[in-house]
Structures are given as structure tokens and as C-alpha cells.
Design a protein around this motif. Structure first.
Motif, short mmCIF file in Angstrom:
data_model
loop_
_atom_site.label_atom_id
_atom_site.label_comp_id
_atom_site.label_asym_id
_atom_site.label_seq_id
_atom_site.Cartn_x
_atom_site.Cartn_y
_atom_site.Cartn_z
N ARG B 54 0.84 -1.20 0.00
CA ARG B 54 0.00 0.00 0.00
C ARG B 54 0.87 1.25 0.00
NH1 ARG B 54 -1.79 -2.69 4.45
NH2 ARG B 54 -0.90 -0.99 5.64
N ARG B 55 0.27 2.37 -0.42
CA ARG B 55 0.99 3.65 -0.47
C ARG B 55 1.45 4.12 0.90
NH1 ARG B 55 -0.18 7.58 -4.83
NH2 ARG B 55 -0.77 6.33 -6.63
N ASP B 56 0.68 3.74 1.94
CA ASP B 56 1.04 4.23 3.28
C ASP B 56 2.15 3.39 3.92
OD1 ASP B 56 -1.03 2.13 3.42
OD2 ASP B 56 -0.86 2.42 5.58
N GLN B 57 2.63 2.39 3.23
CA GLN B 57 3.72 1.58 3.77
C GLN B 57 5.06 2.09 3.28
OE1 GLN B 57 1.99 -2.32 2.57
NE2 GLN B 57 2.15 -2.88 4.74
N GLU B 58 6.02 2.17 4.20
CA GLU B 58 7.36 2.61 3.82
C GLU B 58 8.15 1.41 3.31
OE1 GLU B 58 9.61 4.38 7.02
OE2 GLU B 58 11.47 4.32 5.86
N VAL B 59 8.84 1.60 2.21
CA VAL B 59 9.74 0.55 1.72
C VAL B 59 11.18 0.99 1.98
CG1 VAL B 59 10.58 -0.74 -0.27
CG2 VAL B 59 8.13 -0.30 -0.02
N LEU B 60 11.87 0.22 2.79
CA LEU B 60 13.24 0.53 3.17
C LEU B 60 14.18 -0.42 2.42
CD1 LEU B 60 15.15 2.02 5.25
CD2 LEU B 60 14.78 0.04 6.75
N SER B 61 14.94 0.12 1.47
CA SER B 61 15.89 -0.73 0.73
C SER B 61 17.20 -0.81 1.50
CB SER B 61 16.16 -0.13 -0.66
OG SER B 61 15.02 -0.27 -1.46
N LEU B 62 17.63 -2.03 1.76
CA LEU B 62 18.88 -2.24 2.50
C LEU B 62 19.92 -2.78 1.54
CD1 LEU B 62 17.37 -3.94 5.67
CD2 LEU B 62 18.11 -1.56 5.43
N PHE B 63 21.07 -2.14 1.52
CA PHE B 63 22.13 -2.55 0.60
C PHE B 63 22.84 -3.77 1.17
CE2 PHE B 63 26.64 -1.81 -0.90
CZ PHE B 63 26.41 -2.31 -2.18
N MET B 64 22.60 -4.92 0.54
CA MET B 64 23.22 -6.17 0.98
C MET B 64 23.82 -6.83 -0.25
SD MET B 64 20.40 -7.28 3.86
CE MET B 64 21.46 -8.31 4.84
N PRO B 65 25.04 -6.46 -0.58
CA PRO B 65 25.63 -6.88 -1.85
C PRO B 65 25.98 -8.37 -1.87
CG PRO B 65 27.30 -5.85 -0.50
CD PRO B 65 26.00 -5.72 0.26
N MET B 66 26.15 -8.90 -3.08
CA MET B 66 26.75 -10.23 -3.22
C MET B 66 28.24 -10.01 -3.37
SD MET B 66 24.21 -12.37 -5.63
CE MET B 66 22.84 -11.43 -6.30
N SER B 67 28.99 -10.66 -2.52
CA SER B 67 30.44 -10.47 -2.57
C SER B 67 31.08 -11.66 -1.89
CB SER B 67 30.81 -9.17 -1.85
OG SER B 67 32.20 -9.13 -1.59
N ARG B 68 32.31 -11.95 -2.26
CA ARG B 68 33.06 -13.03 -1.58
C ARG B 68 33.94 -12.43 -0.47
NH1 ARG B 68 31.94 -18.32 -2.47
NH2 ARG B 68 30.10 -18.05 -3.71
N ASP B 69 33.93 -11.12 -0.35
CA ASP B 69 34.76 -10.44 0.65
C ASP B 69 33.99 -10.35 1.96
OD1 ASP B 69 36.05 -8.64 2.32
OD2 ASP B 69 36.50 -7.20 0.74
N ARG B 70 34.31 -11.27 2.86
CA ARG B 70 33.55 -11.44 4.10
C ARG B 70 33.54 -10.16 4.97
NH1 ARG B 70 29.93 -15.35 6.18
NH2 ARG B 70 29.76 -14.79 8.35
#
Lengths: 238, 238
Positions: B54-70
Motif C-alpha cells: 500500500r501507499r502508506d507503507q514505507e519501503v526501506l531498501s537495505l544494501f546487501m551486496p553479493m560479494s566473496r569479501d567477508r
């Protein structure tokens, strides 16, 4: 036109763990078929969806016993498949309900194969379901497997000794239907040093659900048929 | 009072494969958190539930990359966990959405562990989801495992040689994220005599979904990231 057969995984027990698709199919079909392992018994799968069943829907109980006698089992499955075919040939859609996921350790797999052989023209659609082990892991906020870790799922371990081979290979193991071999299994987990990082889930999603991180305390006791162990071992990264 | 964190498995792609519980939680929370592996990218998990947001819901994008660098990964996960904690400390419930099952190969597992460490008082509830391999098996009307057969699930095989050890043990294997090692994997399956009883499922439940029983025809080609192989081998009965 014949009816369509749906194989519907209803999930582990909690009716909220049905998928939207399972719910839609359940609403749409005139016939619900359910396996019963003893005549006159209430089906566990039917119990899960009891609140959704309408009076105008037919419930067809199919006798599918638990037995180690393969010839007897096949005879029962074939009889069940013929009962289902009877309904389908009347042009009625049938949803066969099964606990957990329809593709994993379900008698639905056998039924489907027999029906495909008896009448390849029957349209069949399988609806996946939540497995008992995913539900148990979720209830415990426990990862089943992370990153590149492998997972082994082992139902009804006949020879618990095989665990000695698998524990070093798999950092995550799910042992299903552990009741019959519980003591042996836990002794092997303890010897391998993973008993304290393993958890017993009993009747997950059903009434009387319980969890225990003290597996050794359960030695010598009777365990419920719906018991599984999630082993967090120290397997290599496959 | 702080908010509650839900980890919600949204299933493999088809919005109908959400559970009733996932649907209810999605409806109830003010904040939906989604992992994105590249900044500015649309989250796959968010795409699955797009029709429900819904429009009243906030969408929070979290940067979680694919990487082999632990070290880099852990830094990104900790930053994401702190963003989530910020919302939770405002007293807002947050649903973190993840493809498939929340307990299986999800960055949610890492996030949850970091949040439990940073603030053990945060209430957390995990909602299980349908895995990609259960959905693929269902689409093919194929059993994943029957009776007492074991199943091994192996993500992102780094060393395909290990298959030579596993094929004799497991009558059923699921190999996930096979794209990067496809040719090697298929050559090993062919040598073990199980290539013709294995099936490639690509983008199951997403746009452009496809299945192939001719694995060898795919050698030398590029494969989608969302590719898995279900191997029907000849493992012993464990």
C-alpha cells in the motif's frame, strides 16, 4: 471432460501456513481427498484445513496405511488411486491434501504416479507447501542453512550409523521421524560432539508443540511420531 | 516500546505462493525492508509482493551486496541492521522480505543474528516460505524425495568434485545457483550416469520460467542466476 487432480501441501499444522494458492484450490474443488493411516481415524491434513471446509464439499477418506510391507502398500495405494479416478471421471476436481510439502515424503507422490500410469490424460497440478523443518526453524528463529552451507534431510533413519559419515560432510542436518530410533541417534550425535548444538522439535505447528535443546534428557523416553531433530554440526563447507 | 521484526519468506516468485501468515504480516506492518544487491535496483523479494504493497507503507531498501569479501559483507550487514534498528526503536514493526524460505540461504539469517547481538530485547518472528526447489518440483509434478530416501540441498557448489562423493549417497540432490559452474556440474552428472534423470529449473515462479531435461544441451551457454538442478540419482537408501 474429466476432473483435475490437485496435490495440495497444507503445511506442517498451523492453518496460517497454507499458501494463498492452496487456499484458493481448497475453496474451488468439490472433493477433498485425505489420507488416513487407520480406518475411522481423523486425517491430520484434514485437521489443518478443518476451518476452511464447507458443508457442500465432499471429504473422501483414502486408506493409506503405514506399513513396511511394500506389496500391501502398493495394493492400498492402487485402491486409493482408483477411488480418486472414479471422482475425476465424474468430471469433479479433487484436491488431495497432504501435510507439509506435496513433493517431499508424501503418499501423494505414489498416488500421482499410479494415476499417471492408469490414465495419462488426467490433468494434475501440484501445490507446494511449507515443510515441517522450515516451520520448526522459523519458530526457533534458527537458520536451517546459511551462505554456502549444504543441508541434508534424512527421513526415518533406518541405520543411524550413517550419521557418522554424514556429520563431517554436512554442517546442517534435518533428521525426520526420529521417534523410533531416538536413543541411538542421540548417542551418535553426542559422540560426534553435536548433541548440544542440535534441537528436537515435536509436533511443530500442532497442538502440544514443543522444542528441546537438551536431547540427552530425552533418552529412554517415548517420543511423538511428529518429531524431528535439526543438527547444527561442523561439516565442511561443501 | 520498540517495534517487532518479522523475517518473511515470500516464496520463490509467484505471489500466490505466499502463506496466509506472510500476507497478514505484510498487511499489518508500516515498514517493509528489502535487500538490494545493487544500489538503485528493484528488489526481487519486493517484486513478488508488489501487488500487495500500500501507499502508506514505507519501503526501506537495505544494501546487501553479493560479494566473496567477508569483511566487506559483514560491514554492509551491520549497516543494514542499524538501519532496521532505527525503525524498530521508533516503535514501528518491520517486515524484512526474503525470497524463498526465510531460514534457508537468506541474508535475513545474518541480519537477525546481528540484531539479536546489538539489542537482545527486540522481539523477532520468522515466517517460513516456500523454497524454490519445492516450487520447481511442484511445477514438474516431480517428487523431491519419497519414502525413506534422503535429500541433499547444496547451494552454490564451489567444488563440483564433491558431487562424486554425494551422488552415490543421495538418491535426490538439489543443486542451487548452478550458473557459475554449470558445465563442470553437468559433466560430473553425465559421468555419474545421472544427467538424463536430472532437470534444470530456471527462474521458477518468475517471468521467463523454464525447465529442461536435456542438461548437456546447456553446456557452453550462459545461465540465469536463479537456476537450480534437481538430480534424481541412484544413491543408496539412507
Amino acid at each position: 471432460m474429466g476432473g483435475k487432480l490437485y496435490g495440495v501441501g497444507v503445511g506442517p499444522g498451523d492453518p496460517e501456513l497454507l499458501t494463498l494458492k492452496a487456499r484458493r484450490v481448497l475453496d474451488a474443488v468439490p472433493v477433498l481427498a485425505v489420507p488416513v493411516s487407520q480406518r475411522g481415524e481423523e486425517s491430520l491434513a484434514l485437521g489443518v484445513v478443518r476451518g476452511f471446509v464447507r458443508r457442500d464439499q465432499e471429504v473422501l477418506s483414502l486408506f493409506m496405511p503405514m506399513s513396511r510391507d511394500r506389496t500391501y502398500l502398493v495394493k492400498c495405494w492402487e485402491a486409493a488411486a482408483r477411488e480418486l479416478l472414479g471422482k475425476l471421471r465424474q468430471g469433479r476436481d479433487v484436491a488431495f491434501l497432504t501435510l507439509g510439502d506435496a513433493s517431499l515424503y508424501s503418499t501423494y507422490s505414489y498416488l500421482m504416479e499410479i494415476i499417471q500410469r492408469l490414465d495419462p490424460s488426467v490433468p494434475i497440478e501440484t501445490v507446494p507447501g511449507i515443510t515441517s523443518f522450515s516451520a520448526a526453524a522459523a519458530r526457533l528463529n534458527l537458520p536451517l542453512a546459511k551462505g554456502d552451507e549444504a543441508l541434508a534431510v534424512i527421513p526415518a533413519l533406518e541405520d543411524p550409523e550413517i550419521l557418522e559419515e554424514l556429520i563431517p560432510l554436512f554442517p546442517n542436518l534435518v533428521l525426520m521421524k526420529v521417534a523410533r530410533r531416538y536413543d541411538e541417534i542421540v548417542r551418535i550425535l553426542a559422540r560426534a560432539g553435536v548433541a548440544k548444538t542440535s534441537v528436537l522439535a515435536t509436533r511443530c505447528g500442532h497442538q502440544g508443540e514443543s522444542f528441546s535443546w537438551d536431547l540427552e534428557a530425552g533418552i529412554g523416553q517415548r517420543h511423538d511420531y511428529l518429531s524431528l531433530i535439526i543438527v547444527k554440526g561442523r561439516g565442511q563447507q561443501i
